[in-house]
Design a protein around this motif. Structure first.
Motif, PDB file in Angstrom:
ATOM      1  N   GLU A 331      -3.891  -1.770  -3.401  1.00  0.00           N
ATOM      2  CA  GLU A 331      -4.817  -2.034  -2.303  1.00  0.00           C
ATOM      3  C   GLU A 331      -4.173  -2.998  -1.319  1.00  0.00           C
ATOM      4  O   GLU A 331      -3.251  -3.740  -1.667  1.00  0.00           O
ATOM      5  N   SER A 332      -4.664  -2.949  -0.093  1.00  0.00           N
ATOM      6  CA  SER A 332      -4.146  -3.839   0.943  1.00  0.00           C
ATOM      7  C   SER A 332      -4.597  -5.267   0.676  1.00  0.00           C
ATOM      8  O   SER A 332      -5.627  -5.501   0.046  1.00  0.00           O
ATOM      9  N   PRO A 363      -1.668   2.452   0.359  1.00  0.00           N
ATOM     10  CA  PRO A 363      -1.967   2.290  -1.068  1.00  0.00           C
ATOM     11  C   PRO A 363      -2.051   3.606  -1.828  1.00  0.00           C
ATOM     12  O   PRO A 363      -1.521   3.726  -2.944  1.00  0.00           O
TER      13      PRO A 363
END
Length: 413
Positions: A331-332, A363
């Motif tokens: 995930e960012s 992602p």
């Protein structure tokens, strides 16, 4: 395992600098020193400043600090700063190209004292252009230019007040107390946000009242609008003094108050109608893309020039625990353009890794991808997120090293 002698010498340097100031100013240094000092330090020297330093102060008979505030680490473009590698931004060079107030703003707005943060040239440009130029600077410029254009540079007499007028008046009168409470708790970023929040509210208020039209269709409303906007400008000018001292003084000069002495309590005191403004100029010009690109190029060129081949022994290499892993989550990282938070399966355990891969991969692209991971790396925090290893990739193209059909958990020899 602590080495004490250097810290003894370093602490004595603080006293020496105070004594030097005392000789120069002809004033005793003890009253200033003992007047409720607050020590701001980096978190890596908490041990020394909270044990050794107070012990020395007690031994010398000096007042202990009221409190010690430890700040977190600041990285640069996602990497640890290094003066030896020139991976650093020198303040003296920065101020030759940019107004120092911009750096003060960025560091406070971007760096709370409670977690690590990163300096990014792109994010620096975004905050200056979007927050200082488009929000604060835009509000001030429109307020001052319209006051000169329609009222001869004098703050107009307010007329009938409606609900939106009263709401803005209440917000700016409450602002000094709100900012003060944040500052007293060392929540400097939150205090600055409150000030920028008034500028945002001022822009909305200005747009809703449309004084460029109302000056003809509803002169009373236009006069009240410009009256209150000038009051908001004065409130923000005083509250910005500890944050952006140079720019705050520029605003004060435009308000024709540069000969005045202000206290915090003066911030919400209104200027009288008829008060004359000085000529105004834009306060926060935008930073062009070309300037930022040049700074980034120079930064990376400096890093390449400083690269030196470090020779390691086979024993050193053998200490590296390199294994094949599989990315099972990605995930960012909020607030970063460079980082991804990854969950990596190593067969016998799972670890969390923060990797600078966001500019190369989304992602979803790297889920289930096999990678090579340095497992026995000392854990660190990036953007407040714990990273327990390192995913290996090429430096420039950010291509992940592919272990082929190797099994998850297999060691690299």
């Amino acid at each position: 395992g602590k080495i004490i002698y250097v810290w003894g010498e370093a602490f004595l340097g603080y006293i020496s600098s105070a004594a030097q100031w005392s000789r120069r100013e002809g004033e005793a240094w003890e009253p200033y020193w003992d007047d409720g000092a607050v020590h701001f330090i980096g978190k890596d020297i908490i041990y020394h400043h909270s044990i050794f330093w107070p012990s020395l102060l007690l031994g010398y008979g000096c007042q202990l600090p009221r409190t010690i505030v430890a700040g977190e680490y600041l990285s640069l473009e996602g990497l640890k700063m290094s003066t030896s590698k020139n991976w650093v931004i020198w303040a003296s060079e920065f101020m030759e190209k940019f107004d120092y107030n911009l750096l003060r703003y960025y560091l406070v707005a971007n760096a709370p004292l409670t977690r690590d943060t990163d300096f990014s040239w792109d994010d620096f440009q975004r905050r200056v252009n979007d927050e200082l130029a488009d929000v604060l600077g835009n509000f001030l410029h429109r307020t001052f230019s319209f006051t000169h254009r329609f009222y001869g540079g004098e703050i107009p007499e307010p007329k009938n007040w409606n609900d939106t007028d009263q709401a803005l008046e209440q917000q700016l009168k409450e602002l000094p107390g709100k900012v003060s409470r944040h500052v007293e708790k060392y929540q400097f970023r939150e205090g600055l946000r409150e000030i920028i929040g008034l500028a945002k509210a001022g822009n909305k208020y200005f747009n809703d009242h449309e004084p460029w039209k109302a000056v003809k269709s509803d002169p009373q409303d236009a006069a009240t609008c410009l009256y209150l906007c000038n009051q908001a400008a004065k409130t923000m000018a005083i509250l910005l003094l500890p944050y952006l001292p140079g720019k705050a003084q520029d605003i004060i000069k435009i308000l024709n108050l540069d000969d005045e002495k202000f206290s915090w309590n003066d911030a919400a005191q209104f200027l009288p109608a008829g008060h004359k403004l000085a000529p105004a100029t834009p306060l926060f010009p935008k930073i062009d893309d070309e300037i930022i690109e040049k700074e980034k190029e120079t930064l990376y060129e400096n890093l390449e020039e400083k690269k030196v081949m470090d020779i390691i022994s086979i024993e050193d290499f053998a200490r590296l625990d390199l294994r094949v892993g599989k990315i099972i989550g990605a995930e960012s990282v909020k607030g970063s353009e460079n980082l991804l938070k990854l969950m990596v399966d190593l067969k016998d355990k799972q670890i969390q890794v923060v990797a600078g891969l966001a500019k190369k991969y989304q992602p979803a692209e790297i889920i289930n991808q096999k990678v090579i991971v340095l497992v026995n790396l000392k854990p660190a925090k990036l953007f407040g997120i714990k990273s327990e290893g390192m995913v290996l990739a090429t430096q420039d193209s950010l291509n992940l090293l592919n272990p082929g059909n190797a099994e998850v958990g297999e060691e690299i020899k």
